[in-house]
Enzyme design. Structure first.
Site, PDB file in Angstrom:
ATOM      1  N   TYR A 237       0.969  -1.020   0.002  1.00  0.00           N
ATOM      2  CA  TYR A 237      -0.013   0.200  -0.357  1.00  0.00           C
ATOM      3  C   TYR A 237       0.827   0.876   0.512  1.00  0.00           C
ATOM      4  O   TYR A 237       0.307   2.217  -0.716  1.00  0.00           O
ATOM      5  CB  TYR A 237      -1.196  -0.109   0.761  1.00  0.00           C
ATOM      6  N   LYS A 241       1.517   4.052  -2.840  1.00  0.00           N
ATOM      7  CA  LYS A 241       1.327   5.461  -2.323  1.00  0.00           C
ATOM      8  C   LYS A 241       2.595   6.021  -2.802  1.00  0.00           C
ATOM      9  O   LYS A 241       2.297   7.426  -3.080  1.00  0.00           O
ATOM     10  CB  LYS A 241       0.621   5.474  -1.097  1.00  0.00           C
TER      11      LYS A 241
END
Length: 493
Positions: A237, A241
């Site tokens: 994640y 990002k």
């Protein structure tokens, strides 16, 4: 007297991706409630067609309890009329060129009308499949940027990231952008195109091997975690990002870019009413498991700071930063939106407040009896936690396994069921470990400067766009707002 933020939103056409996600819904409600003279909001959401998009808008956004204040103030009919007039649900997907929009007339209309682009769309699964994480969080962000460049009236792209793109290091993290190719693992070079090609090659290999969909999914998850840790990030994640930030930062040209990095987003503090939340956020899984009497042992350091920030404060900061930077050619500004620097709360405080709450107001079991909670054991290192789990669960499980082998009729599938649950629990602990034992503080100098400027403006004194964490009394918020919100809107008790 209207605040600058309210004036700014007037007559604006805004594209918001990530609807109907938690944060996007809070943003949409806020804009409709405080500035009904917004010109239009295009909401990009995953749907097969216009009819399905409208259905999702109705059932997952407008008709939920979050809109009850608007519904009460305007009445059902007037609210429906306002939504029909101001909101255009658009079926799309940020992982696709032109955001997946097929209608050329709609594309041209959006490119000619849109003033502000707000990208909230993301996959937040820590161990997401690498292909999906790259598609949405990394190249999806670039697709939104490229779409924004085609908007002839564009004034700003506001991209919502996460403060935890910083990785797992200790100390003070500044509001600074990533350099293209920056890696958190020392002298390693990060090449995003190489990452993309590695992912494609692995996917092709798995398909040639006739792997099942489940095997492909797990391999893609493992690849994401492996590549993230190789470059110094704890999970797929935050790695994807961070790469998304790099791409839009290096490709923005003269487009004004604001990147909001919130910390752990929690239930609303005040607007549209206190305590609204949807789904279990990072810390909420721990709170709920504890309240249900299922959490006898915690992996956490009582002195570790949990950087929490209510959702309405994040939305207020988003609107305030958009107001401040709209039309500023070529700028890129990072804003940390959190509480650890200004008003920190420790895991020990959260645990003690939760213990007091559930002791006074226990949850009710299915049989109607109150669930009694104990203080629980807090272990501050993964080594201690693993030893505890071995002695408490793994050794008894091995004994059960022996019984299962010798007397296979005695316990049936109990061993396999308990073993699966234990593996799942340890997997979750490993995923959450970087945040449960996090030792960083997020500097918010840019955010504080903006707060100070707004306080100097008499028109901003009504508190409608407050995002100052110093105003939060954490014990009161956790006990009287957040936990009751979890019980009402998530557990639905």
């Amino acid at each position: 007297m209207e605040s600058n933020c309210v004036q700014f939103l007037g007559d604006k056409t805004i594209l918001i991706t990530g609807a109907p996600g938690f944060l996007a819904k809070v943003l949409v409600e806020k804009i409709l409630r405080l500035q009904p003279n917004v010109k239009k909001m295009y909401l990009l959401l995953r749907a097969s067609d216009d009819k399905a998009a409208m259905q999702r808008l109705r059932s997952e956004v407008v008709e939920i309890d979050l809109f009850r204040v608007l519904r009460k103030d305007l009445g059902e009919e007037n609210l429906n009329e306002l939504v029909h007039e101001k909101i255009v649900p658009v079926p799309g997907d940020i992982s696709v060129h032109n955001l997946g929009l097929k209608d050329p007339d709609l594309l041209q209309r959006m490119w000619s009308e849109i003033d502000i682009i707000i990208n909230i769309a993301a996959t937040t699964n820590f161990d997401e499949r690498y292909d999906i994480g790259l598609g949405i969080n990394t190249f999806g962000a670039l697709n939104v940027l490229n779409f924004a460049k085609k908007c002839v009236k564009r004034q700003l792209l506001l991209h919502v990231s996460t403060a935890y793109v910083c990785g797992e290091n200790k100390g003070l993290f500044l509001e600074k952008p990533f350099k293209m190719g920056e890696s958190l693992s020392g002298d390693k070079k990060l090449d995003i195109n190489v990452e993309f090609e590695l992912m494609k090659q692995k996917l092709k290999e798995l398909e040639h091997q006739n792997c099942t969909e489940e095997e492909i999914s797990q391999s893609m998850k493992d690849l994401g975690m492996t590549r993230a840790k190789l470059h110094g990030w704890p999970n797929t994640y935050v790695f994807t990002k961070a790469m998304g930030e790099m791409l839009i930062g290096s490709s923005r040209e003269n487009l004004p870019l604001v990147i909001i990095r919130p910390t752990m987003i929690t239930s609303t503090l005040a607007e549209p009413f206190p305590g609204w939340i949807e789904g279990l956020r990072t810390i909420d899984s721990v709170i709920v498991a504890y309240g249900k009497g299922r959490l006898k042992c915690f992996l956490a350091d009582s002195t570790s700071i949990f950087d929490l920030i209510p959702a309405d404060m994040v939305v207020n900061a988003m609107i305030a930063t958009a107001t401040a930077h709209s039309g500023e050619t070529g700028i890129q500004t990072i804003y940390h939106v959190g509480s650890s620097f200004q008003n920190p709360v420790t895991f020990g405080q959260l645990h003690d407040t939760s213990a007091r709450y559930f002791t006074k107001k226990p949850l009710v079991a299915r049989n109607g009896s109150p669930i009694i909670v104990s203080k629980g054991t807090i272990l501050p290192t993964m080594a201690q936690f693993s030893l505890y789990m071995t002695l408490r669960y793994k050794l008894p499980l091995q004994i059960l396994r022996l019984i299962n082998i010798i007397y296979p009729w005695s316990e049936g599938d109990k061993y396999n069921d308990l073993s699966r649950k234990l593996r799942l629990a340890m997997r979750l602990v490993e995923l959450y470990e970087p945040y449960l034992l996090f030792k960083g503080i997020f500097d918010d100098l840019n955010t504080e400067r903006l707060r100070v400027r707004r306080k100097e403006n008499i028109k901003e004194m009504d508190g409608s766009f407050d995002f100052d964490p110093k105003s939060i009394n954490w014990d009161d918020y956790i006990a009287n707002i957040h936990i009751p919100g979890l019980i009402t809107y998530v557990l639905k008790q």
